[in-house]
Scaffold this motif. Structure first.
Motif, PDB file in Angstrom:
ATOM      1  N   ASN A 333      57.479 -11.502  53.500  1.00 51.41           N
ATOM      2  CA  ASN A 333      58.357 -12.665  53.456  1.00 51.41           C
ATOM      3  C   ASN A 333      58.109 -13.564  52.253  1.00 51.41           C
ATOM      4  O   ASN A 333      58.588 -14.700  52.224  1.00 51.41           O
ATOM      5  CB  ASN A 333      58.182 -13.484  54.742  1.00 51.41           C
ATOM      6  CG  ASN A 333      58.662 -12.731  55.971  1.00 51.41           C
ATOM      7  OD1 ASN A 333      59.676 -12.028  55.912  1.00 51.41           O
ATOM      8  ND2 ASN A 333      57.930 -12.852  57.065  1.00 51.41           N
ATOM      9  N   PHE A 334      57.351 -13.092  51.273  1.00 53.38           N
ATOM     10  CA  PHE A 334      57.129 -13.893  50.075  1.00 53.38           C
ATOM     11  C   PHE A 334      58.401 -13.962  49.238  1.00 53.38           C
ATOM     12  O   PHE A 334      59.299 -13.129  49.377  1.00 53.38           O
ATOM     13  CB  PHE A 334      55.988 -13.311  49.240  1.00 53.38           C
ATOM     14  CG  PHE A 334      54.651 -13.345  49.930  1.00 53.38           C
ATOM     15  CD1 PHE A 334      54.030 -14.560  50.199  1.00 53.38           C
ATOM     16  CD2 PHE A 334      54.031 -12.172  50.309  1.00 53.38           C
ATOM     17  CE1 PHE A 334      52.801 -14.594  50.830  1.00 53.38           C
ATOM     18  CE2 PHE A 334      52.807 -12.199  50.950  1.00 53.38           C
ATOM     19  CZ  PHE A 334      52.184 -13.413  51.215  1.00 53.38           C
ATOM     20  N   SER A 335      58.460 -14.953  48.368  1.00 51.80           N
ATOM     21  CA  SER A 335      59.621 -15.063  47.485  1.00 51.80           C
ATOM     22  C   SER A 335      59.654 -13.883  46.524  1.00 51.80           C
ATOM     23  O   SER A 335      58.630 -13.274  46.214  1.00 51.80           O
ATOM     24  CB  SER A 335      59.571 -16.373  46.700  1.00 51.80           C
ATOM     25  OG  SER A 335      58.526 -16.330  45.738  1.00 51.80           O
ATOM     26  N   ASP A 336      60.858 -13.566  46.050  1.00 54.20           N
ATOM     27  CA  ASP A 336      60.999 -12.446  45.120  1.00 54.20           C
ATOM     28  C   ASP A 336      60.215 -12.691  43.838  1.00 54.20           C
ATOM     29  O   ASP A 336      59.637 -11.764  43.266  1.00 54.20           O
ATOM     30  CB  ASP A 336      62.474 -12.230  44.794  1.00 54.20           C
ATOM     31  CG  ASP A 336      63.240 -11.662  45.970  1.00 54.20           C
ATOM     32  OD1 ASP A 336      62.824 -10.620  46.487  1.00 54.20           O
ATOM     33  OD2 ASP A 336      64.240 -12.277  46.389  1.00 54.20           O
ATOM     34  N   LYS A 337      60.174 -13.939  43.369  1.00 51.00           N
ATOM     35  CA  LYS A 337      59.424 -14.232  42.151  1.00 51.00           C
ATOM     36  C   LYS A 337      57.940 -13.985  42.363  1.00 51.00           C
ATOM     37  O   LYS A 337      57.255 -13.442  41.487  1.00 51.00           O
ATOM     38  CB  LYS A 337      59.654 -15.673  41.700  1.00 51.00           C
ATOM     39  CG  LYS A 337      58.868 -16.002  40.437  1.00 51.00           C
ATOM     40  CD  LYS A 337      59.110 -17.406  39.925  1.00 51.00           C
ATOM     41  CE  LYS A 337      58.248 -17.673  38.698  1.00 51.00           C
ATOM     42  NZ  LYS A 337      58.469 -19.020  38.136  1.00 51.00           N
ATOM     43  N   THR A 385      59.662  -6.029  35.773  1.00 49.39           N
ATOM     44  CA  THR A 385      60.635  -6.458  34.766  1.00 49.39           C
ATOM     45  C   THR A 385      62.061  -6.201  35.217  1.00 49.39           C
ATOM     46  O   THR A 385      62.935  -7.064  35.096  1.00 49.39           O
ATOM     47  CB  THR A 385      60.377  -5.746  33.434  1.00 49.39           C
ATOM     48  OG1 THR A 385      58.989  -5.862  33.090  1.00 49.39           O
ATOM     49  CG2 THR A 385      61.210  -6.361  32.334  1.00 49.39           C
ATOM     50  N   VAL A 386      62.317  -4.996  35.737  1.00 49.98           N
ATOM     51  CA  VAL A 386      63.674  -4.655  36.167  1.00 49.98           C
ATOM     52  C   VAL A 386      64.119  -5.544  37.324  1.00 49.98           C
ATOM     53  O   VAL A 386      65.263  -6.018  37.348  1.00 49.98           O
ATOM     54  CB  VAL A 386      63.758  -3.161  36.556  1.00 49.98           C
ATOM     55  CG1 VAL A 386      65.096  -2.855  37.223  1.00 49.98           C
ATOM     56  CG2 VAL A 386      63.581  -2.289  35.330  1.00 49.98           C
ATOM     57  N   LYS A 387      63.231  -5.797  38.278  1.00 48.69           N
ATOM     58  CA  LYS A 387      63.624  -6.638  39.414  1.00 48.69           C
ATOM     59  C   LYS A 387      63.912  -8.065  38.958  1.00 48.69           C
ATOM     60  O   LYS A 387      64.872  -8.696  39.408  1.00 48.69           O
ATOM     61  CB  LYS A 387      62.548  -6.639  40.491  1.00 48.69           C
ATOM     62  CG  LYS A 387      62.960  -7.425  41.740  1.00 48.69           C
ATOM     63  CD  LYS A 387      62.119  -7.103  42.941  1.00 48.69           C
ATOM     64  CE  LYS A 387      62.695  -7.779  44.185  1.00 48.69           C
ATOM     65  NZ  LYS A 387      61.973  -7.421  45.416  1.00 48.69           N
ATOM     66  N   CYS A 388      63.089  -8.590  38.063  1.00 43.84           N
ATOM     67  CA  CYS A 388      63.315  -9.934  37.534  1.00 43.84           C
ATOM     68  C   CYS A 388      64.669 -10.013  36.831  1.00 43.84           C
ATOM     69  O   CYS A 388      65.456 -10.941  37.079  1.00 43.84           O
ATOM     70  CB  CYS A 388      62.187 -10.307  36.567  1.00 43.84           C
ATOM     71  SG  CYS A 388      62.416 -11.890  35.726  1.00 43.84           S
ATOM     72  N   LEU A 389      64.972  -9.047  35.987  1.00 44.14           N
ATOM     73  CA  LEU A 389      66.230  -9.050  35.249  1.00 44.14           C
ATOM     74  C   LEU A 389      67.423  -8.803  36.164  1.00 44.14           C
ATOM     75  O   LEU A 389      68.499  -9.387  35.968  1.00 44.14           O
ATOM     76  CB  LEU A 389      66.195  -7.994  34.151  1.00 44.14           C
ATOM     77  CG  LEU A 389      65.206  -8.249  33.004  1.00 44.14           C
ATOM     78  CD1 LEU A 389      65.170  -7.078  32.047  1.00 44.14           C
ATOM     79  CD2 LEU A 389      65.550  -9.538  32.259  1.00 44.14           C
ATOM     80  N   ALA A 390      67.245  -7.955  37.175  1.00 47.14           N
ATOM     81  CA  ALA A 390      68.341  -7.684  38.106  1.00 47.14           C
ATOM     82  C   ALA A 390      68.707  -8.934  38.893  1.00 47.14           C
ATOM     83  O   ALA A 390      69.894  -9.216  39.120  1.00 47.14           O
ATOM     84  CB  ALA A 390      67.952  -6.554  39.059  1.00 47.14           C
ATOM     85  N   MET A 391      67.726  -9.702  39.302  1.00 49.15           N
ATOM     86  CA  MET A 391      67.996 -10.919  40.064  1.00 49.15           C
ATOM     87  C   MET A 391      68.584 -12.007  39.175  1.00 49.15           C
ATOM     88  O   MET A 391      69.447 -12.777  39.610  1.00 49.15           O
ATOM     89  CB  MET A 391      66.713 -11.420  40.710  1.00 49.15           C
ATOM     90  CG  MET A 391      66.093 -10.448  41.687  1.00 49.15           C
ATOM     91  SD  MET A 391      64.801 -11.195  42.662  1.00 49.15           S
ATOM     92  CE  MET A 391      65.751 -12.328  43.642  1.00 49.15           C
ATOM     93  N   ARG A 392      68.150 -12.074  37.944  1.00 49.39           N
ATOM     94  CA  ARG A 392      68.637 -13.118  37.040  1.00 49.39           C
ATOM     95  C   ARG A 392      70.027 -12.792  36.489  1.00 49.39           C
ATOM     96  O   ARG A 392      70.889 -13.674  36.412  1.00 49.39           O
ATOM     97  CB  ARG A 392      67.644 -13.264  35.876  1.00 49.39           C
ATOM     98  CG  ARG A 392      68.008 -14.354  34.864  1.00 49.39           C
ATOM     99  CD  ARG A 392      68.002 -15.720  35.484  1.00 49.39           C
ATOM    100  NE  ARG A 392      68.240 -16.772  34.509  1.00 49.39           N
ATOM    101  CZ  ARG A 392      68.454 -18.050  34.819  1.00 49.39           C
ATOM    102  NH1 ARG A 392      68.452 -18.438  36.099  1.00 49.39           N
ATOM    103  NH2 ARG A 392      68.654 -18.954  33.880  1.00 49.39           N
ATOM    104  N   CYS A 393      70.252 -11.532  36.116  1.00 49.95           N
ATOM    105  CA  CYS A 393      71.485 -11.169  35.414  1.00 49.95           C
ATOM    106  C   CYS A 393      72.538 -10.533  36.304  1.00 49.95           C
ATOM    107  O   CYS A 393      73.676 -10.346  35.858  1.00 49.95           O
ATOM    108  CB  CYS A 393      71.153 -10.230  34.250  1.00 49.95           C
ATOM    109  SG  CYS A 393      70.032 -10.947  33.036  1.00 49.95           S
ATOM    110  N   GLN A 394      72.171 -10.164  37.533  1.00 52.91           N
ATOM    111  CA  GLN A 394      73.123  -9.653  38.515  1.00 52.91           C
ATOM    112  C   GLN A 394      73.995  -8.528  37.947  1.00 52.91           C
ATOM    113  O   GLN A 394      73.496  -7.500  37.549  1.00 52.91           O
ATOM    114  CB  GLN A 394      73.989 -10.819  39.026  1.00 52.91           C
ATOM    115  CG  GLN A 394      73.184 -11.929  39.721  1.00 52.91           C
ATOM    116  CD  GLN A 394      72.689 -11.545  41.082  1.00 52.91           C
ATOM    117  OE1 GLN A 394      73.406 -10.975  41.884  1.00 52.91           O
ATOM    118  NE2 GLN A 394      71.432 -11.866  41.372  1.00 52.91           N
ATOM    119  N   GLN A 395      75.330  -8.739  37.893  1.00 53.30           N
ATOM    120  CA  GLN A 395      76.245  -7.685  37.463  1.00 53.30           C
ATOM    121  C   GLN A 395      76.098  -7.318  35.988  1.00 53.30           C
ATOM    122  O   GLN A 395      76.623  -6.296  35.534  1.00 53.30           O
ATOM    123  CB  GLN A 395      77.705  -8.078  37.746  1.00 53.30           C
ATOM    124  CG  GLN A 395      78.247  -9.216  36.888  1.00 53.30           C
ATOM    125  CD  GLN A 395      78.043 -10.585  37.525  1.00 53.30           C
ATOM    126  OE1 GLN A 395      77.043 -10.820  38.204  1.00 53.30           O
ATOM    127  NE2 GLN A 395      78.998 -11.481  37.321  1.00 53.30           N
TER     128      GLN A 395
END
Length: 474
Positions: A333-337, A385-395
């Motif tokens: 349940n931790f934050s994604d960051k 890195t990919v998860k961070c960018l996927a959450m920030r940049c979405q589509q």
């Protein structure tokens, strides 16, 4: 209703999966409502084979002594090119050049052709470059460079599709696991081809059989990929309505065609921090990936067959580590960051410790343990890195991830040149200096990551309505 290429593409469609579904005929066999798992296995296999092809030379270079013998038997006046450090550095870097050239049109191609066609073309390049390498070796050094270039074209979109396939095919609740497994292509490539290469190099079949075997296998698997994969689950005949609902749950119902906001992404401090962090971490990983066999053989003095086995072991452990991290991350349940920051720093710290131990020890067993520890812990860099960018940049994630592909291939191009300068004779002292320099670079490039990154989607990802005003995605 006629469905155009733009409408069927994962990024540019104006219809939802639920709208596309009635136009397809659902097969009687739906893989027990687990077609996405078969897609995962097939995609992972193809990415792994493409990565293997780009790495084969890094191992066979230590068992191509027959070329030197043949050259001397022919009374040649010049040494064979395999004896030259400059020529070998060029061949190491040629793959990176091919990857960089292939990466330039990758975003437009993915937008227009989709993952299925673009990745299949890359698979064809990889197949040709690998299968014809032994023939090129007998003819000309420059033809070998061309084959390495084709192998580079093959891997040019691997990192980009790594961010796209999970977004399209995995349920939101399984994203981390899907990403973790798919990103194991780098680890599985070493687990598979290192022992196989060690055995074949040491057998009567010789190093040429490695290229022929993997070349044929790559061509066959990419044919299966082209025939079975689709860019959207909603148009796949083997995806049941039940599974389609699972994949779509928690995701936006509709996507609209949008231009990629290149300037906004490139000036986003979160994105920049992720890019810089990946640059430093990837330098540590790529150096071990490219020069692991050379370090084990030339510095630690393991024989060829042993090098194949022991170099594969840490990558196998790394794959288990990544899978476990993905499963745990989907349940905590931790934050994604907090999750992706932990992934990154555990990898960088592990790499740093491994590098420093290798730099300062003279014990072969301790050095190998540090080498294995560094590889195992490095596995979460790409996931973070990919998860961070996927959450920030979405589509728009495909562009942001393609940028880290560019950085990765720049590292693959520069790393052989740096090793050629800093460790030309493969002495322990030269490698120690190299390890210390890389450790410093990793620390400096990763320090800003937790302060500048965020898990919040950027404003430029918000869907725009027909009047041009931003609207929150639903």
């Amino acid at each position: 209703m006629r469905v155009t290429d733009d409408q069927t593409h994962f990024e540019m469609t104006k219809i939802s999966d639920s709208e596309a579904a009635p136009q397809r005929k659902i097969s009687n066999f739906v893989f027990w409502n687990q077609t996405r798992v078969f897609i995962l296995i097939l995609s992972l296999t193809c990415l792994t084979l493409t990565q293997i092809n780009s790495q084969i030379f890094t191992f066979t270079v230590i068992c191509m002594d027959d070329l030197i013998v043949e050259n001397r038997m022919n009374n040649a006046t010049e040494p064979h090119w395999i004896e030259g450090s400059t020529e070998k550095s060029i061949l190491f870097s040629a793959t990176a050049v091919g990857a960089l050239v292939g990466l330039i049109p990758s975003v437009p191609l993915l937008n227009r052709l989709g993952v299925r066609r673009t990745l299949s073309v890359c698979g064809l390049f990889s197949t040709l470059g690998t299968f014809f390498t032994p023939i090129a070796v007998a003819w000309s050094f420059y033809l070998v460079v061309l084959c390495r270039f084709l192998q580079g074209l093959g891997i040019s979109v691997i990192l980009t599709v790594l961010g796209v396939i999970p977004t399209s095919w995995s349920p939101k609740s399984e994203y981390s696991t899907y990403l973790a497994i798919l990103s194991c292509a780098w680890q599985f490539s070493n687990v598979i081809f290192m022992p196989v290469s060690g055995i074949l190099c040491d057998s009567s079949f010789g190093w040429r059989s490695i290229y022929y075997s993997f070349g044929v296998l790559t061509g066959l698997l990419y044919f299966v990929f082209y025939m079975f994969y689709t860019d959207m689950p909603g148009i796949h005949k083997n995806v049941s309505e039940k599974e389609l609902g699972q994949i779509k749950e928690g995701k936006p119902e509709h996507t609209v065609r949008e231009a990629v906001p290149y300037r906004k992404i490139c000036t986003d401090r979160c994105v920049i921090a992720a890019w810089v962090s990946f640059l430093g971490g990837n330098l540590g990983f790529i150096t071990l990936l490219l020069y692991g066999p050379t370090y084990l053989r030339e510095v630690l003095q393991f024989d060829v067959r042993s090098t194949g086995y022991i170099n594969a072991l840490p990558y196998a452990l790394c794959a288990v580590y990544k899978f476990s991290a993905g499963k745990i991350s989907d349940r905590v349940n931790f934050s994604d960051k907090a999750i992706y920051t932990f992934w990154l720093f555990s990898s960088i710290i592990g790499l740093g410790i491994g590098y420093l131990i290798m730099a300062f020890t003279s014990d072969r067993n301790v050095a190998f343990f540090a080498f294995a520890f560094a590889i195992v812990t490095s596995g979460l860099i790409i996931m973070a890195t990919v998860k961070c960018l996927a959450m920030r940049c979405q589509q728009h994630c495909h562009f942001a991830v393609s940028a880290i592909s560019f950085l990765s291939y720049c590292v693959q191009f520069i790393s052989p040149l740096c090793v050629g300068v800093l460790a030309p004779d493969n002495t322990p002292e030269q490698w120690s200096r190299l390890f210390i320099i890389i450790t410093i670079i990793m620390i400096v490039t990763n320090a800003p990551f937790p302060w500048l990154t965020t898990q919040q989607a950027a404003d430029y990802t918000k869907r725009k309505d027909s009047t041009g005003f931003s609207a929150e995605k639903y």
